[in-house]
Design an enzyme around this catalytic site. Structure first.
Site, PDB file in Angstrom:
ATOM      1  N   ASP A 185     -17.549  -1.846 -16.370  1.00  0.00           N
ATOM      2  CA  ASP A 185     -18.580  -0.919 -16.832  1.00  0.00           C
ATOM      3  C   ASP A 185     -18.760   0.200 -15.815  1.00  0.00           C
ATOM      4  O   ASP A 185     -19.397   0.022 -14.778  1.00  0.00           O
ATOM      5  CB  ASP A 185     -19.900  -1.669 -17.034  1.00  0.00           C
ATOM      6  CG  ASP A 185     -20.972  -0.789 -17.664  1.00  0.00           C
ATOM      7  OD1 ASP A 185     -20.640   0.334 -18.090  1.00  0.00           O
ATOM      8  OD2 ASP A 185     -22.133  -1.218 -17.715  1.00  0.00           O
ATOM      9  N   ALA A 245      -0.491  -0.736 -10.729  1.00  0.00           N
ATOM     10  CA  ALA A 245      -1.093   0.515 -10.271  1.00  0.00           C
ATOM     11  C   ALA A 245      -0.627   0.864  -8.863  1.00  0.00           C
ATOM     12  O   ALA A 245       0.337   1.613  -8.680  1.00  0.00           O
ATOM     13  CB  ALA A 245      -2.616   0.415 -10.344  1.00  0.00           C
ATOM     14  N   ARG A 246      -1.298   0.328  -7.854  1.00  0.00           N
ATOM     15  CA  ARG A 246      -0.947   0.557  -6.454  1.00  0.00           C
ATOM     16  C   ARG A 246      -1.151  -0.726  -5.672  1.00  0.00           C
ATOM     17  O   ARG A 246      -2.138  -1.442  -5.860  1.00  0.00           O
ATOM     18  CB  ARG A 246      -1.803   1.674  -5.844  1.00  0.00           C
ATOM     19  CG  ARG A 246      -1.414   3.074  -6.293  1.00  0.00           C
ATOM     20  CD  ARG A 246      -0.070   3.489  -5.689  1.00  0.00           C
ATOM     21  NE  ARG A 246       0.280   4.868  -6.003  1.00  0.00           N
ATOM     22  CZ  ARG A 246       1.044   5.237  -7.012  1.00  0.00           C
ATOM     23  NH1 ARG A 246       1.505   4.302  -7.852  1.00  0.00           N
ATOM     24  NH2 ARG A 246       1.345   6.499  -7.222  1.00  0.00           N
ATOM     25  N   ASP A 270       4.127  -5.339  -9.928  1.00  0.00           N
ATOM     26  CA  ASP A 270       5.166  -4.319  -9.827  1.00  0.00           C
ATOM     27  C   ASP A 270       4.950  -3.451  -8.599  1.00  0.00           C
ATOM     28  O   ASP A 270       5.772  -2.584  -8.309  1.00  0.00           O
ATOM     29  CB  ASP A 270       5.184  -3.440 -11.084  1.00  0.00           C
ATOM     30  CG  ASP A 270       6.367  -2.481 -11.104  1.00  0.00           C
ATOM     31  OD1 ASP A 270       7.501  -2.933 -10.822  1.00  0.00           O
ATOM     32  OD2 ASP A 270       6.175  -1.280 -11.377  1.00  0.00           O
ATOM     33  N   GLU A 275       5.493  -1.269   0.780  1.00  0.00           N
ATOM     34  CA  GLU A 275       6.703  -1.187  -0.028  1.00  0.00           C
ATOM     35  C   GLU A 275       7.793  -0.478   0.777  1.00  0.00           C
ATOM     36  O   GLU A 275       7.546   0.611   1.290  1.00  0.00           O
ATOM     37  CB  GLU A 275       6.447  -0.414  -1.325  1.00  0.00           C
ATOM     38  CG  GLU A 275       5.523  -1.137  -2.293  1.00  0.00           C
ATOM     39  CD  GLU A 275       5.280  -0.351  -3.582  1.00  0.00           C
ATOM     40  OE1 GLU A 275       5.790   0.786  -3.690  1.00  0.00           O
ATOM     41  OE2 GLU A 275       4.594  -0.862  -4.467  1.00  0.00           O
ATOM     42  N   HIS A 294       8.430  -1.940  -8.011  1.00  0.00           N
ATOM     43  CA  HIS A 294       7.764  -0.668  -8.359  1.00  0.00           C
ATOM     44  C   HIS A 294       8.711   0.179  -9.213  1.00  0.00           C
ATOM     45  O   HIS A 294       8.873   1.376  -8.991  1.00  0.00           O
ATOM     46  CB  HIS A 294       7.340   0.096  -7.098  1.00  0.00           C
ATOM     47  CG  HIS A 294       6.246   1.087  -7.360  1.00  0.00           C
ATOM     48  ND1 HIS A 294       5.393   1.524  -6.359  1.00  0.00           N
ATOM     49  CD2 HIS A 294       5.844   1.733  -8.495  1.00  0.00           C
ATOM     50  CE1 HIS A 294       4.531   2.395  -6.865  1.00  0.00           C
ATOM     51  NE2 HIS A 294       4.786   2.542  -8.156  1.00  0.00           N
TER      52      HIS A 294
END
Length: 340
Positions: A185, A245-246, A270, A275, A294
């Site tokens: 929300d 996302a990240r 992912d 990374e 990724h």
């Protein structure tokens, strides 16, 4: 006046000197046909391009995730445009670039469906215990086929954190599966949630109720490590985490510990932090996690559509036209020279 032709620097991460990228041929000859010149920039020594490497260029096509800060752009007065090959823009100081008259564009429409499909792919793989069933079949353990029954999706609750264009598309893709979809929300999510017919819940309720938590949020200083030990402890022990996302949204050591001790059932990732992962990262050896590099959304349609959007933005800005997806539109108040 900026000299012509309009020059575009292509960042070197994942790019060969001839312009071939890790995505293949992204059609850089389109820039040439539009009167722009381009070349691959020297590899960056760190996380940001060196100011002297930016000096010759009117625009940068950012293939990777280099940082563009106030200090960097202040030393590159010719620069007018940073075009992201993709949707993410963490590490780019949008306000600082707007102050300098440098517009930043990305390609959200082109990324939306491939990234949403990636999230659903990981969710389905976890819901049906795909890796365990594959291993049982290929290793001759056919008699164990009843052992790896998945939780399924119908009647389950999927909590989406980050109801932007990707998160909303995840909700659309899940609609036929019979799941209850909820989102955090937030004022920015309420209208979109109402359009999709999904409930908005306080974050603590979303975490406690969800059988699958899907991260599609942007990485910001406030969202960094939002999934920490307390967040994971509040999840159901039968729940799964999906992150497309990240990696920085998740406290990775805390997630590793939660997966190892069974605090949550599993994860599909992912994205990681860092990374690539460090050699011997214990997360990679856990049996209840699916990790991809990724790149799960890097389909042929992703490359085609992202390249088309990104190159189109470069051409539009060079010719003094408003690009489709400016992230800091205040920069467009600046009058730019155009290509002869």
């Amino acid at each position: 006046m900026v000299p012509t032709p309009y020059r575009v620097g292509v960042t070197a991460e994942g790019v060969e000197p001839d312009g071939t990228t890790l995505f293949g041929d992204i059609g850089l000859d389109r820039l040439t046909a539009a009167g722009l010149s381009w070349e691959v920039m020297p590899p960056a020594a760190g996380h940001a391009p060196a100011p002297e490497d930016l000096e010759p260029y009117d625009a940068v096509l950012s293939i990777g995730h280099l940082q563009f800060t106030r200090e960097v752009v202040a030393a590159a007065p010719r620069l007018r445009h940073v075009a992201r090959f993709g949707a993410g823009y963490d590490g780019i100081d949008l306000e600082a670039l707007a102050d300098a008259g440098v517009v930043v564009t990305n390609t959200p429409d082109a990324v939306r469906r491939p990234l949403a499909a990636s999230a659903v792919t990981l969710l389905l793989a976890l819901a049906h215990r795909l890796l365990e069933n594959h291993a049982a079949a290929t290793s001759g353990r056919w008699s164990e086929r009843g052992r790896y029954r998945g939780a399924g999706i119908a009647g389950r609750t999927v909590g989406i954190i980050g109801l932007g264009s990707v998160g909303a598309d995840v909700a659309r893709l899940l609609a036929p599966f019979g799941a209850r979809v909820v989102t955090q929300d937030r004022p920015s999510a309420r209208d979109r949630a109402a359009e999709l017919g999904i409930d908005c819940l306080p974050l603590e309720d979303l975490v406690a109720q969800s059988d699958y938590v899907v991260l599609t949020a942007a990485l910001t200083p406030t969202s960094h490590h939002m999934v920490d030990a307390a967040f994971l402890k509040a999840m159901k022990p039968t729940a799964f985490l999906v992150n497309v996302a990240r990696g920085g949204l998740v406290d990775q050591p805390a997630l590793t510990a939660a997966l190892a001790d069974g605090s949550i059932a599993g994860a599909g990732l992912d994205v990681l932090d860092p990374e690539p992962p460090l050699p011997g990262d214990p997360l990679l050896g856990l049996p209840n996690v699916i990790v991809t590099p990724h790149a799960l959304c890097w389909t042929e349609d992703f490359t085609r559509d992202v390249a088309s959007s990104c190159l189109g933005a470069l051409i539009d800005v060079a010719h003094g036209r408003r690009p489709a997806h400016p992230l800091n539109p205040r920069a467009l108040d600046v009058t730019w020279p155009t290509v002869d």
